[in-house]
Design a protein around this motif. Structure first.
Motif, short mmCIF file in Angstrom:
data_model
loop_
_atom_site.label_atom_id
_atom_site.label_comp_id
_atom_site.label_asym_id
_atom_site.label_seq_id
_atom_site.Cartn_x
_atom_site.Cartn_y
_atom_site.Cartn_z
N ARG A 53 0.32 7.55 -7.70
CA ARG A 53 0.09 7.86 -6.27
C ARG A 53 1.59 7.83 -5.50
O ARG A 53 2.42 7.02 -5.73
CB ARG A 53 -0.83 6.75 -5.50
N PRO A 54 1.71 8.47 -4.32
CA PRO A 54 2.84 8.76 -3.66
C PRO A 54 2.84 7.11 -2.80
O PRO A 54 4.19 7.18 -2.64
CB PRO A 54 2.66 9.70 -2.53
N GLN A 55 2.01 6.45 -2.41
CA GLN A 55 2.06 5.22 -1.79
C GLN A 55 1.33 4.33 -2.34
O GLN A 55 0.09 4.71 -2.80
CB GLN A 55 2.03 5.42 -0.24
N ASN A 56 1.53 3.14 -2.09
CA ASN A 56 0.61 1.81 -2.53
C ASN A 56 -0.31 1.43 -1.35
O ASN A 56 0.09 0.74 -0.11
CB ASN A 56 1.43 0.73 -3.08
N GLY A 70 -8.62 6.38 2.91
CA GLY A 70 -8.30 7.10 3.96
C GLY A 70 -7.19 7.85 4.03
O GLY A 70 -6.78 8.85 4.65
N GLY A 71 -6.24 7.86 2.94
CA GLY A 71 -5.08 8.52 2.72
C GLY A 71 -3.95 7.89 3.02
O GLY A 71 -3.74 7.80 4.52
N HIS A 72 -3.05 7.74 2.33
CA HIS A 72 -1.47 7.14 2.47
C HIS A 72 -1.47 6.05 3.85
O HIS A 72 -2.05 5.07 3.50
CB HIS A 72 -0.71 8.54 2.94
N GLU A 73 -0.96 6.42 4.82
CA GLU A 73 -0.80 5.57 5.75
C GLU A 73 -1.77 4.95 6.44
O GLU A 73 -1.95 3.71 6.72
CB GLU A 73 0.00 6.15 6.97
N ASN A 92 -3.47 3.21 -7.37
CA ASN A 92 -2.68 1.73 -7.08
C ASN A 92 -3.31 0.87 -8.02
O ASN A 92 -4.73 0.79 -8.16
CB ASN A 92 -2.89 1.54 -5.86
N VAL A 93 -2.70 -0.33 -8.38
CA VAL A 93 -3.00 -1.29 -9.17
C VAL A 93 -2.66 -2.58 -8.68
O VAL A 93 -1.44 -2.76 -8.54
CB VAL A 93 -2.87 -1.07 -10.78
N THR A 94 -3.50 -3.49 -8.36
CA THR A 94 -3.07 -4.81 -7.90
C THR A 94 -3.84 -5.85 -8.71
O THR A 94 -5.12 -5.86 -8.84
CB THR A 94 -3.27 -5.06 -6.40
N VAL A 95 -2.97 -7.10 -8.95
CA VAL A 95 -3.79 -7.96 -9.86
C VAL A 95 -3.15 -9.33 -9.44
O VAL A 95 -2.16 -9.42 -9.25
CB VAL A 95 -3.38 -8.04 -11.40
N VAL A 96 -4.12 -10.10 -9.20
CA VAL A 96 -3.79 -11.56 -8.78
C VAL A 96 -4.51 -12.39 -10.17
O VAL A 96 -5.75 -12.32 -10.15
CB VAL A 96 -4.62 -11.88 -7.36
#
Length: 291
Positions: free
Chosen positions: A28-31, A49-52, A242-246
């Protein structure tokens, strides 16, 4: 490493935690993911919602919980109030176009009847898992998504759900044009020494099987390294999101329970809306969004 105890004279159990976190934007262009990983609270928010717009929405969710960092315990009321504040903040971002939104999944440390407990909660399709000391790996949260409803109705297999064209359509979210305030699923689980909790966005579970996730958590003892390895596996598998792991480890649980009978069940009456016997309430049918 964090040790949670109100003060040295407090008879309630002390919990020592170790945690790690890793995130990547993938292709993706942004996280648009955000996270909070500071005792006693660990959570992931996946913006939509897209990007920003998505990035701002998930950041608003995290910010609504930040004041709880550093407390020895959090309560059900603390989490409920933070969710309401997060929903208000994300709804405040809506303009003339598509309303931004965010999922939420998390685990905090609380205390009930003298026992240290995990307080698990989720809205949307970000997930919480637990790996026990005995190696038992289980998904605690249940997705609030269109494909999960199809699976529950017997119209779709769990394997087919991962490739379904509407796999990213969720039925509960913070903001996201939802017509009413979201109702989180919640659980209380007694903390056992050796527990390993995983909180993640669907960028992990959309690319990596539960079997590989469990194998990684079993074989990599360091929490930070485990998060890095899981994110790397998702990227290697395609990294389409995007991928986030805790990862949170219960390194030690010390102190005798206050309860006179340590074998009795925890009183869960303070969570009246939640059908704990059924583990979660079914996802509310209604307007959805994409993550």
């Amino acid at each position: 490493m964090s040790s949670l105890r109100p003060d040295s004279a407090d008879p309630r159990p002390a919990v020592t935690l170790a945690a790690g976190v890793c995130t990547d934007r993938g292709t993706r262009p942004q996280n648009e993911d955000a996270y909070l990983a500071e005792a006693p609270l660990f959570l992931v928010a996946d913006g939509m919602g897209g990007h920003e717009d998505g990035r701002t929405a998930s950041a608003c969710v995290v910010e609504a919980f930040r004041h709880l960092v550093g407390r020895p315990w959090i309560s059900v009321d603390d989490v409920r109030a933070a969710i309401d504040a997060a929903d208000d903040a994300v709804h405040g971002l809506a303009g003339d176009g598509r309303a931004p939104g965010s999922t939420l999944a998390g685990v905090g440390v609380t205390e009930q009847d003298g026992f240290a407990c995990w307080l698990v909660f989720n809205i949307g399709d970000s997930r919480v898992y637990r790996l026990g000391q005995d190696g038992d790996f289980e998904q605690l949260s249940i997705d609030h998504s269109h494909v999960q409803e199809l699976v529950e109705a017997g119209e779709l297999s769990p394997r087919s759900a991962k490739e379904h064209e509407r796999r990213n359509v969720i039925t509960r979210a913070l903001g996201g044009g939802m017509p009413s305030r979201p109702d989180p699923d919640q659980w209380l689980l007694r903390i056992e020494e050796g527990d390993r909790m995983l909180v993640c966005s669907d960028g992990l579970t959309g690319e990596v099987t539960d079997q590989l996730i469990a194998a990684t958590l079993l074989s990599v003892s360091n929490a930070q390294q485990a998060t890095a390895d899981l994110v790397a596996a998702a990227i290697s598998a395609g990294g389409r999101d995007n991928v986030t792991v805790v990862v949170v480890d219960a390194v030690a649980v010390a102190g005798a329970p206050l309860a006179t009978d340590p074998t009795r069940e925890i009183d869960l009456d303070q969570l009246p809306p939640v059908d704990l016997d059924a583990r979660t309430r079914p996802a509310r049918r209604g307007q959805g969004g994409n993550t």
